[in-house]
Write a protein that holds these residues in place. Sequence first.
Motif, PDB file in Angstrom:
ATOM      1  N   ASP A 281       0.825  -1.215   0.000  1.00 28.30           N
ATOM      2  CA  ASP A 281       0.000   0.000   0.000  1.00 28.30           C
ATOM      3  C   ASP A 281       0.858   1.262   0.000  1.00 28.30           C
ATOM      4  N   TYR A 282       1.866   1.273  -0.852  1.00 30.79           N
ATOM      5  CA  TYR A 282       2.719   2.437  -1.097  1.00 30.79           C
ATOM      6  C   TYR A 282       3.603   2.815   0.087  1.00 30.79           C
ATOM      7  N   THR A 283       3.797   1.882   1.020  1.00 33.50           N
ATOM      8  CA  THR A 283       4.681   2.176   2.153  1.00 33.50           C
ATOM      9  C   THR A 283       6.119   1.728   1.896  1.00 33.50           C
ATOM     10  N   LEU A 284       6.374   1.050   0.798  1.00 31.61           N
ATOM     11  CA  LEU A 284       7.723   0.573   0.489  1.00 31.61           C
ATOM     12  C   LEU A 284       8.638   1.768   0.226  1.00 31.61           C
ATOM     13  N   ARG A 285       9.777   1.793   0.888  1.00 33.71           N
ATOM     14  CA  ARG A 285      10.726   2.895   0.736  1.00 33.71           C
ATOM     15  C   ARG A 285      11.697   2.590  -0.401  1.00 33.71           C
ATOM     16  N   LEU A 286      11.854   3.529  -1.323  1.00 33.21           N
ATOM     17  CA  LEU A 286      12.752   3.373  -2.458  1.00 33.21           C
ATOM     18  C   LEU A 286      13.904   4.366  -2.358  1.00 33.21           C
ATOM     19  N   PRO A 287      15.025   4.086  -3.029  1.00 26.86           N
ATOM     20  CA  PRO A 287      16.136   5.041  -3.021  1.00 26.86           C
ATOM     21  C   PRO A 287      15.722   6.394  -3.604  1.00 26.86           C
ATOM     22  N   GLU A 288      16.284   7.465  -3.053  1.00 22.23           N
ATOM     23  CA  GLU A 288      16.000   8.795  -3.584  1.00 22.23           C
ATOM     24  C   GLU A 288      16.581   8.974  -4.979  1.00 22.23           C
ATOM     25  N   ALA A 289      17.693   8.329  -5.263  1.00 19.64           N
ATOM     26  CA  ALA A 289      18.298   8.383  -6.591  1.00 19.64           C
ATOM     27  C   ALA A 289      17.539   7.424  -7.501  1.00 19.64           C
ATOM     28  N   HIS A 290      16.464   7.935  -8.097  1.00 20.05           N
ATOM     29  CA  HIS A 290      15.508   7.097  -8.819  1.00 20.05           C
ATOM     30  C   HIS A 290      15.397   7.597 -10.257  1.00 20.05           C
ATOM     31  N   VAL A 291      15.708   6.707 -11.215  1.00 24.08           N
ATOM     32  CA  VAL A 291      15.512   6.974 -12.635  1.00 24.08           C
ATOM     33  C   VAL A 291      14.292   6.181 -13.075  1.00 24.08           C
ATOM     34  N   GLN A 292      13.282   6.863 -13.601  1.00 18.59           N
ATOM     35  CA  GLN A 292      12.050   6.185 -14.002  1.00 18.59           C
ATOM     36  C   GLN A 292      11.842   6.317 -15.499  1.00 18.59           C
ATOM     37  N   ILE A 293      11.598   5.174 -16.153  1.00 18.59           N
ATOM     38  CA  ILE A 293      11.330   5.119 -17.592  1.00 18.59           C
ATOM     39  C   ILE A 293       9.899   4.646 -17.788  1.00 18.59           C
ATOM     40  N   ASP A 294       9.111   5.397 -18.576  1.00 18.67           N
ATOM     41  CA  ASP A 294       7.743   4.959 -18.832  1.00 18.67           C
ATOM     42  C   ASP A 294       7.203   5.633 -20.085  1.00 18.67           C
ATOM     43  N   LEU A 295       6.413   4.880 -20.862  1.00 16.28           N
ATOM     44  CA  LEU A 295       5.731   5.446 -22.022  1.00 16.28           C
ATOM     45  C   LEU A 295       4.543   6.304 -21.625  1.00 16.28           C
ATOM     46  N   ASP A 296       4.024   6.074 -20.443  1.00 14.38           N
ATOM     47  CA  ASP A 296       2.887   6.839 -19.930  1.00 14.38           C
ATOM     48  C   ASP A 296       3.421   8.033 -19.158  1.00 14.38           C
ATOM     49  N   ALA A 297       3.285   9.219 -19.713  1.00  8.93           N
ATOM     50  CA  ALA A 297       3.832  10.407 -19.062  1.00  8.93           C
ATOM     51  C   ALA A 297       3.215  10.629 -17.688  1.00  8.93           C
ATOM     52  N   ALA A 298       1.942  10.256 -17.532  1.00 13.36           N
ATOM     53  CA  ALA A 298       1.269  10.470 -16.249  1.00 13.36           C
ATOM     54  C   ALA A 298       1.848   9.586 -15.148  1.00 13.36           C
ATOM     55  N   ALA A 299       2.509   8.492 -15.531  1.00 12.91           N
ATOM     56  CA  ALA A 299       3.065   7.579 -14.525  1.00 12.91           C
ATOM     57  C   ALA A 299       4.356   8.102 -13.917  1.00 12.91           C
ATOM     58  N   LEU A 300       5.025   9.001 -14.604  1.00 12.44           N
ATOM     59  CA  LEU A 300       6.333   9.480 -14.148  1.00 12.44           C
ATOM     60  C   LEU A 300       6.195  10.316 -12.877  1.00 12.44           C
ATOM     61  N   GLY A 301       6.775   9.824 -11.790  1.00 10.68           N
ATOM     62  CA  GLY A 301       6.718  10.529 -10.517  1.00 10.68           C
ATOM     63  C   GLY A 301       5.389  10.457  -9.806  1.00 10.68           C
ATOM     64  N   ARG A 302       4.446   9.676 -10.313  1.00  8.30           N
ATOM     65  CA  ARG A 302       3.108   9.650  -9.731  1.00  8.30           C
ATOM     66  C   ARG A 302       3.082   8.990  -8.359  1.00  8.30           C
ATOM     67  N   VAL A 303       3.813   7.897  -8.187  1.00  5.37           N
ATOM     68  CA  VAL A 303       3.809   7.179  -6.912  1.00  5.37           C
ATOM     69  C   VAL A 303       5.060   7.494  -6.104  1.00  5.37           C
ATOM     70  N   HIS A 304       6.213   7.441  -6.771  1.00  6.78           N
ATOM     71  CA  HIS A 304       7.481   7.751  -6.114  1.00  6.78           C
ATOM     72  C   HIS A 304       8.177   8.875  -6.877  1.00  6.78           C
ATOM     73  N   PRO A 305       8.761   9.833  -6.198  1.00  9.03           N
ATOM     74  CA  PRO A 305       9.485  10.899  -6.903  1.00  9.03           C
ATOM     75  C   PRO A 305      10.600  10.320  -7.760  1.00  9.03           C
ATOM     76  N   ALA A 306      10.796  10.886  -8.937  1.00  9.24           N
ATOM     77  CA  ALA A 306      11.861  10.452  -9.839  1.00  9.24           C
ATOM     78  C   ALA A 306      12.860  11.595  -9.992  1.00  9.24           C
ATOM     79  N   ARG A 307      14.102  11.316  -9.685  1.00  7.02           N
ATOM     80  CA  ARG A 307      15.126  12.337  -9.886  1.00  7.02           C
ATOM     81  C   ARG A 307      15.294  12.633 -11.369  1.00  7.02           C
ATOM     82  N   HIS A 308      15.177  11.581 -12.181  1.00  5.04           N
ATOM     83  CA  HIS A 308      15.226  11.760 -13.632  1.00  5.04           C
ATOM     84  C   HIS A 308      14.091  10.956 -14.244  1.00  5.04           C
ATOM     85  N   ALA A 309      13.144  11.645 -14.870  1.00  3.78           N
ATOM     86  CA  ALA A 309      11.975  11.017 -15.474  1.00  3.78           C
ATOM     87  C   ALA A 309      12.178  10.952 -16.980  1.00  3.78           C
ATOM     88  N   LEU A 310      12.188   9.744 -17.517  1.00  2.00           N
ATOM     89  CA  LEU A 310      12.478   9.523 -18.925  1.00  2.00           C
ATOM     90  C   LEU A 310      11.224   9.020 -19.624  1.00  2.00           C
TER      91      LEU A 310
END
Length: 541
Positions: A281-310
Motif C-alpha cells: 500500500d505504497y509504504t515501500l521505501r525506495l532510493p532517492e536516486a531514482h531513474v524512471q522510464i515509462d511510455l505513460d507520461a502520467a506515470a512518471l513521478g506519480r507514486v514515487h518521486p523520480a530524480r530523472h523522469a524519462l
Amino acid sequence: MTYSTGGDLLVAVLKELGIDTVFGIVSVHNLPLVEAVDRELRFVPVRHEATAVSAADGYGRARGTLGCALTSTGTGAGNAAGSLIEALAAGTSVLHITGQIESRYLGSGRGFIHETKDQLGMLRAVSAYAETVPDTASAGRLLREAAAAALTAPGGPASIEWPIDLQYAAQQDTGDPAPTTPAPQPDATELAGAQHLLASARRPLVWAGGGATGARTALHDLLAATGAGLITSNSGRGTVPEDHPQVIGNFATAPAVRALLDDADVLVTVGTHFRSNETADYTLRLPEAHVQIDLDAAALGRVHPARHALHGDAAHVLPALTSAAVPAEDGWTARVTAVRDEVRVALRESIGPQAAICDALTAALPPGTVVARDVTIPSSTWGNRLLPIHDPRGNVFPRGGGIGQGLGMGIGAALARPGEPTVVIAGDGGLAVHLGELLTLAQERPRLLLLVFNDGGYGVLRNTQDRYSERRSGVDLFTPDFAGLAAACALTYARISAQSDAEPVIRQALAAEGPTVVEVDLAALGPMKTPFTPPVKIPGT
C-alpha cells in the motif's frame, strides 16, 4: 475493394493482423460476423461473453500480439465489460467487436431487442478505444484504427460496435493502414542526468514492470553491464528469465529485499506503476536516486518521486543508459544473488505441502510454458513468485485482481499455442464464476492442465476474517464433486491429496494430448505453514 458483407471484411482484416482464432457467442446481432469467421478462421463458441474477452486476452498475451472477441449487443456487451476492465488495467491488446441494433433505431429508446442506453459510452468507459461503425465505407478503417490502438503501448482493449443492418450490407474498403504515432523521446537533459547518475552507481538495482517486456534484450544488457539486481512486479516477470542469478523477482516487500533497497544507491524503474499490492500500500521505501522510464507520461513521478523522469520506449531508452553504466562494487552482485536465494527458500518453507506441487510444475514444465493463474491463494503466494517464469508471454494472470478469469485466459493461451501444454491454476471459488467454460474446454480439447485448489470457498477472505473478525461471512461455499463434474463434461480427472501425488499426477496430465482436470484436495494435503492474508489494510487492526 468491395466485400459482400461485414463478416467478409472482418475476416480480411483479421488475416492482415495474423489472427487465426476468434472467441465469442453467436447472436442475431452478430450473425454475419460469426458465420464469416467460422467459415474462414477458427471460431470458438464460449459460454459467456466475459470469457470471450478473457480468452482473446490470453490468446494475445501468449502470442505477444492481438486477440479478438465477438459479443452480442446490450446485455452481451455488458457481460464483456468486466473482462474489458481487466484488459484495460493490464494494457493487453484485445479487439472487441460487439453487435448493435439497426442503425435507424439507434438512440431512439423504443426498446428494440438487445438495445441498451448509450452502449458506446459504456464501452468507452472500459476500453482504450471505442467507436461505432456509421456506414459501409468506414468499417475497415475503424477496425484497423482499433487494432492499432490496442497494439500501441500502453495498449488496452479496443471496442467496435457494429449495427446489424450494416453488417449484412456490402462493404467498401480502401485498405489504408491506420496512422501511426511515433514513440516519445526522453528529454535530452533528463537523459544526460540519468546517464551521469548511473555512471556513479556502485550498488544499483533495477525494477521491471509490464512496460519492460518489450525491452528484454536491452534490460538483459543493462544487468550484464552493471551487475545490478532485478526486482520485478508481477507483470514484469520473465522479462529476464527467472533462473538468471541477478533476478530477485516479484519479492519487493520481502524483508531481505527491503534491506537491499535501503542500501542501494541508484534504482532504475522500467514500465512499472508500483501497484498497491506490490508496494505494501505504497509504504515501500525506495532510493532517492531514482531513474524512471515509462511510455505513460502520467506515470512518471506519480507514486514515487523520480530524480530523472524519462518519457519513452524502454527498448530505446535503456541502451542509452547502458552505454554510461559501470560495474557495481565488489560483493554487490553476490549479495543480490544471496538475497534472491534467501527469499525463495523462505517462501517455499512457508507454503508447506504445496511446495511439492510447485516443485513438480517447475521440474515438468518446458521453459516459456504459459501458466495462467486465477486469483487464488496458490497464485498469490507461490504461483506469482516462486514458480519460475522464463518468458513474459507465459506470464498470464488477471492484473486487475478479479477472480474467475483464469480458465478463460488459459483456454485462449492454449489455443494460441496448440503444440505446447498450458497450465491453469484456479481455486474452487474462482472456477465457479465461469464453471460453464468446462464445456468449452471439453469442446475444444486443448492441451491444458487445470489445477483446481479446492478449499471449499474463498480462502483468501476466509483467512482474513479468521484473523480479524469473530465470524465468517460469505466465504464458505458448496463445492461440487469435481470427479463427477469432470466425467459429466467428458474430461479426464485426477486428484492430488498428498505430496507424493504431485509429481506423477502432474507429469501424466502434462503428457496428455487433451485437457485434464486435477483437483488439489487441500483438506487432505494439509495447510500452509503460514496462512495467507492479502496485503490490504483493515481499519482498527
